[in-house]
Design an enzyme around this catalytic site. Structure first.
Site, PDB file in Angstrom:
ATOM      1  N   ASP A 199       0.891  -1.163   0.000  1.00  0.00           N
ATOM      2  CA  ASP A 199       0.000   0.000   0.000  1.00  0.00           C
ATOM      3  C   ASP A 199       0.928   1.211   0.000  1.00  0.00           C
ATOM      4  O   ASP A 199       1.634   1.456   0.978  1.00  0.00           O
ATOM      5  CB  ASP A 199      -0.868  -0.045   1.260  1.00  0.00           C
ATOM      6  CG  ASP A 199      -1.835   1.129   1.354  1.00  0.00           C
ATOM      7  OD1 ASP A 199      -1.650   2.122   0.612  1.00  0.00           O
ATOM      8  OD2 ASP A 199      -2.766   1.055   2.177  1.00  0.00           O
TER       9      ASP A 199
ATOM     10  N   TYR B  74       1.663  -0.789  15.220  1.00  0.00           N
ATOM     11  CA  TYR B  74       0.771  -0.706  14.076  1.00  0.00           C
ATOM     12  C   TYR B  74       1.304   0.284  13.054  1.00  0.00           C
ATOM     13  O   TYR B  74       1.525   1.438  13.345  1.00  0.00           O
ATOM     14  CB  TYR B  74      -0.634  -0.268  14.508  1.00  0.00           C
ATOM     15  CG  TYR B  74      -1.552  -0.175  13.321  1.00  0.00           C
ATOM     16  CD1 TYR B  74      -2.051  -1.326  12.726  1.00  0.00           C
ATOM     17  CD2 TYR B  74      -1.878   1.056  12.767  1.00  0.00           C
ATOM     18  CE1 TYR B  74      -2.864  -1.260  11.621  1.00  0.00           C
ATOM     19  CE2 TYR B  74      -2.698   1.136  11.654  1.00  0.00           C
ATOM     20  CZ  TYR B  74      -3.187  -0.024  11.086  1.00  0.00           C
ATOM     21  OH  TYR B  74      -3.995   0.053   9.980  1.00  0.00           O
TER      22      TYR B  74
ATOM     23  N   LYS C 287      -1.642  -2.224   7.186  1.00  0.00           N
ATOM     24  CA  LYS C 287      -2.239  -3.545   7.143  1.00  0.00           C
ATOM     25  C   LYS C 287      -1.258  -4.560   6.576  1.00  0.00           C
ATOM     26  O   LYS C 287      -0.217  -4.206   6.043  1.00  0.00           O
ATOM     27  CB  LYS C 287      -3.464  -3.484   6.247  1.00  0.00           C
ATOM     28  CG  LYS C 287      -4.469  -2.449   6.691  1.00  0.00           C
ATOM     29  CD  LYS C 287      -5.233  -2.909   7.904  1.00  0.00           C
ATOM     30  CE  LYS C 287      -6.062  -4.090   7.538  1.00  0.00           C
ATOM     31  NZ  LYS C 287      -6.205  -5.030   8.620  1.00  0.00           N
TER      32      LYS C 287
HETATM   33  C1  F6R Z   1      -6.356   0.702   6.706  1.00  0.00           C
HETATM   34  C2  F6R Z   1      -7.597   0.372   7.352  1.00  0.00           C
HETATM   35  C3  F6R Z   1      -8.500   1.443   7.817  1.00  0.00           C
HETATM   36  C4  F6R Z   1      -7.857   2.406   8.789  1.00  0.00           C
HETATM   37  C5  F6R Z   1      -8.855   3.428   9.308  1.00  0.00           C
HETATM   38  C6  F6R Z   1      -8.219   4.490  10.161  1.00  0.00           C
HETATM   39  O1  F6R Z   1      -5.864  -0.309   5.899  1.00  0.00           O
HETATM   40  O2  F6R Z   1      -7.887  -0.752   7.516  1.00  0.00           O
HETATM   41  O3  F6R Z   1      -9.633   0.866   8.412  1.00  0.00           O
HETATM   42  O4  F6R Z   1      -7.276   1.714   9.845  1.00  0.00           O
HETATM   43  O5  F6R Z   1      -9.500   4.057   8.232  1.00  0.00           O
HETATM   44  O6  F6R Z   1      -7.154   5.032   9.444  1.00  0.00           O
HETATM   45  P1  F6R Z   1      -6.326   6.306   9.907  1.00  0.00           P
HETATM   46  O7  F6R Z   1      -5.886   6.078  11.314  1.00  0.00           O
HETATM   47  O8  F6R Z   1      -5.215   6.356   8.916  1.00  0.00           O
HETATM   48  O9  F6R Z   1      -7.240   7.484   9.781  1.00  0.00           O
HETATM   49 MG    MG Z   2      -4.236   1.895   3.248  1.00  0.00          MG
HETATM   50 MG    MG Z   3      -5.006  -2.577   1.914  1.00  0.00          MG
END
Ligand code: F6R
Ligand code: MG
Ligand code: MG
Length: 372
Positions: free
Chosen positions: A13, A234, A237
């Site tokens: 990503d 973290y 993903k």
């Molecule tokens: C990313 C994912 C999303 C993010 C979520 C919060 O692959 O699974 O669910 O974890 O949108 O993202 P942030 O903290 O970047 O705003």
């Molecule tokens: Mg992403």
């Molecule tokens: Mg992804």
């Protein structure tokens, strides 16, 4: 001896539009240009740039074997170029899976995920590549088990002489960094005892036990890279990719697809901290939406010929026979969502990728009263 072919699926990503949804067309273009150069330089033989939601997927064929520094460097440079475009466009999470500044020999441990198979090409070599978004490598355990070991899924296990002797599974313990080989059907229950714990024991490769392909040559391979473990915190993903070879004494493409006709539950979804149904999708639905999901799997089918990918690929899940599974996944998503912050929708504490718990423990320290 025949020259071997390697199929490498390397993904990362490197930024997406809008939020964590899809790869921008300009990033895909930059990746294509980069891999085209690699072909002209003779590093790889052929490629196809795919996406799975917000993940850029580099599918490459070459003659250099697995873990080849030149091929991995090509992937790394391609992700860097994609990152530059993502930064210019202020795409979300630009460069998020490139965890280090300098490349060192192999993408493993640096952020991207990879699944690679080196093979002696059969006279006809059909392959499926499955790309998941918003879930983890262990999400492959159930469908891969069903494809290669469940006679209710794959008829060939019962009625094809070559498949009847079963398959050999290579399982990785991604916490203790060790692996074990288990044969099915004899050790099926042992295998299931491990791979049911999908956050820790993941199927890495599968081998045939017949003589249809060399015994040491994988017929399936899954990326098992876990970003959260690499960085110790973290950072994004660990959406996995998997390669499965088909037909002629291996499970047929139809048996491989059969394993996805029911939306099993996987971990990931919003903030990598929720259980939800895996929805199989064709290209037109290849993105996440509700609650950053539900988690998706996109599949492409190719033939490999003299180390090239015969194109166009088949959009494997773009078929009405998967509509019931998608509908059921949407219903299950509804059902799971209604649990809100409660388990088993929300993951157990130690498996969540986002948590406020340490802060809360600190905040309420000293307020807990003894009840013994
Ligand atoms: C990313 C994912 C999303 C993010 C979520 C919060 O692959 O699974 O669910 O974890 O949108 O993202 P942030 O903290 O970047 O705003
Ligand atoms: Mg992403
Ligand atoms: Mg992804």
């Amino acid at each position: 001896m025949a020259e071997k072919t390697t199929l490498s699926a390397i993904k990362a990503d490197v930024g997406s539009i809008a939020g964590h949804q899809v790869v921008h067309p300009d990033v895909i273009e930059a990746a294509r240009a980069s891999l085209k150069e690699a072909v002209s330089l003779g590093v790889i033989e052929d490629f196809y740039v795919a996406t799975a939601g917000d993940d850029l997927q580099l599918l490459m064929t070459h003659r250099r074997g697995v873990d080849n520094p030149k091929v991995h460097e090509t992937a790394w440079l391609t992700f860097q170029r994609g990152t530059e475009v993502a930064k210019e466009l202020h795409l979300y999470g630009a460069g998020q899976d490139l965890l280090v500044d300098a490349f060192s020999g192999n993408v493993r441990g640096l952020g991207p995920g990879s699944a690679e198979i080196e093979m002696v090409e059969r006279p006809s070599e059909p392959v499926a590549i499955f790309m998941m978004d918003k879930t983890e490598p262990g999400a492959f355990n159930l469908p891969i088990f069903r494809i290669f070991a469940d006679p209710f899924n794959s008829a060939g296990l019962v009625i094809d002489t070559a498949m009847h002797m079963g398959f050999r599974f290579e399982v990785w313990d991604i916490e203790e960094h060790r692996r074990i080989f288990l044969n099915c059907p004899e050790q099926m229950y042992d295998l299931l005892a491990f791979i049911g714990t999908k956050g820790r024991f993941v199927i890495k490769r599968v081998y045939a036990r017949s003589n249809k392909v060399p015994k040491d040559e994988p017929i399936a391979c899954i990326s098992t890279d876990k970003l959260s473990q690499i960085a110790g915190k973290y950072v994004g993903k660990d959406d996995p990719v998997g390669i499965v070879r088909a037909q002629s004494g291996l499970p047929g493409m139809g048996e491989i697809l059969e394993a996805w006709a029911w939306p099993f539950l996987v971990s990931g979804w919003n903030r990598g901290s929720h259980n939800g149904p895996l929805m199989v999708v064709g290209q037109k639905d290849n993105r996440t939406a509700r609650f950053d999901g539900p988690p998706r799997c996109f599949g492409l089918g190719f033939q490999i010929a003299n180390a090239t990918l015969v194109k166009p690929p088949v959009d494997l899940f773009d078929d009405p026979s998967f509509e019931p599974a998608r509908r059921q996944a949407a219903e299950l998503a509804d059902y799971m969502r209604r649990h809100g912050p409660f388990e088993p929708h929300r993951l157990p504490m130690d498996e969540m990728e986002y948590t406020t718990m340490p802060e809360l423990m600190e905040k309420h320290k000293g307020k807990w009263e003894d009840v013994r």
